[in-house]
Design an enzyme around this catalytic site. Structure first.
Site, short mmCIF file in Angstrom:
data_model
loop_
_atom_site.label_atom_id
_atom_site.label_comp_id
_atom_site.label_asym_id
_atom_site.label_seq_id
_atom_site.Cartn_x
_atom_site.Cartn_y
_atom_site.Cartn_z
N GLN A 150 -0.67 7.90 6.78
CA GLN A 150 -1.06 8.75 5.66
C GLN A 150 -2.58 8.86 5.50
O GLN A 150 -3.06 9.67 4.72
CB GLN A 150 -0.46 8.24 4.35
CG GLN A 150 1.05 8.35 4.32
CD GLN A 150 1.58 7.90 2.97
OE1 GLN A 150 1.76 6.71 2.75
NE2 GLN A 150 1.81 8.83 2.07
N CYS A 205 5.96 11.27 -2.69
CA CYS A 205 5.13 10.76 -1.60
C CYS A 205 3.74 11.34 -1.74
O CYS A 205 3.60 12.54 -2.01
CB CYS A 205 5.75 11.17 -0.27
SG CYS A 205 4.79 10.63 1.16
N GLY A 228 2.39 2.74 -2.89
CA GLY A 228 2.59 2.39 -1.49
C GLY A 228 1.80 3.34 -0.61
O GLY A 228 1.58 4.50 -1.00
N HIS A 278 10.68 3.28 2.14
CA HIS A 278 9.82 4.47 2.22
C HIS A 278 8.65 4.25 3.19
O HIS A 278 8.36 5.09 4.04
CB HIS A 278 9.33 4.82 0.81
CG HIS A 278 8.50 6.06 0.72
ND1 HIS A 278 8.91 7.20 0.04
CD2 HIS A 278 7.27 6.36 1.20
CE1 HIS A 278 7.97 8.12 0.13
NE2 HIS A 278 6.95 7.64 0.82
N GLU A 279 7.99 3.08 3.05
CA GLU A 279 6.81 2.82 3.89
C GLU A 279 7.21 2.53 5.35
O GLU A 279 6.52 2.97 6.27
CB GLU A 279 5.97 1.67 3.32
CG GLU A 279 5.45 1.88 1.90
CD GLU A 279 4.78 3.23 1.67
OE1 GLU A 279 4.18 3.80 2.61
OE2 GLU A 279 4.88 3.76 0.54
ZN ZN Z 1 5.14 8.42 1.39
#
Ligand code: ZN
Length: 169
Positions: free
Chosen positions: A50, A92, A45, A134-135
């Site tokens: 990010q 992550c 993901g 999470h995303e």
């Molecule tokens: Zn992450």
């Protein structure tokens, strides 16, 4: 183009990302690049912050290239339903080499837009549910470490600060 992954400490990871309003070729290219960047980084993901872009775009492929149908593009996603609870080790790409157990809902329905601006809903369980949460968290400026105990989080941050000082972060 392969984007470098932004690491914890960069403020872009901790602010809410901006809603996508333009669905054009630039967006299409960006999403292709995000998939490429995610696979190179060995992730399942990736959210746009990010790669340093504060835009509400996330991609997921929990099969890691095995099933092309598993490639998901989530633009402006929102979680609309959650069920159950499940604890699993989570990591992550922006916090490399760390993992912690995180308790999250086990069944999650997400509503998002696709590359053509069309709204869709999708329900995922287990790893997919975790990826949705999470995303979506990333797009709200939230990292998975906000779901662990303050004690564990402080310890992790102390280790990261040490790595930063040593120039290894
Ligand atoms: Zn992450």
């Amino acid at each position: 183009m392969i984007y470098p992954i932004v690491k914890f400490g960069n403020p872009v990871l901790e602010k809410p990302a901006e809603t996508v309003t333009v669905f054009d070729d630039e967006l299409k290219k960006l999403i292709e690049d995000m998939f490429e960047s995610m696979y190179v980084a060995h992730g399942v993901g990736l959210a746009a912050p990010q790669i340093g872009l504060s835009r509400r775009i996330a991609i997921v492929d929990v099969t890691f290239k095995e099933d092309p149908r598993a490639k998901l593009i989530l633009i402006n996603p929102e979680i609309i339903h959650t069920e159950g609870r499940h604890t699993q080790s989570e990591g992550c790409l922006s916090i490399p080499d760390f993992r912690e157990n995180v308790s999250r809902p086990n069944k999650v329905t997400i509503r998002a837009q696709d590359i053509h601006c069309k709204v869709f809903e999708k329900t995922g369980e287990e790893l997919l549910a975790r990826a949705f949460l999470h995303e979506t968290d990333h797009l709200n400026g939230k990292l998975y470490i906000s779901h662990i105990s303050a004690l564990k989080r402080d310890l992790m941050k102390r280790k990261i600060r040490k790595l930063m000082k040593a120039g290894e972060w």
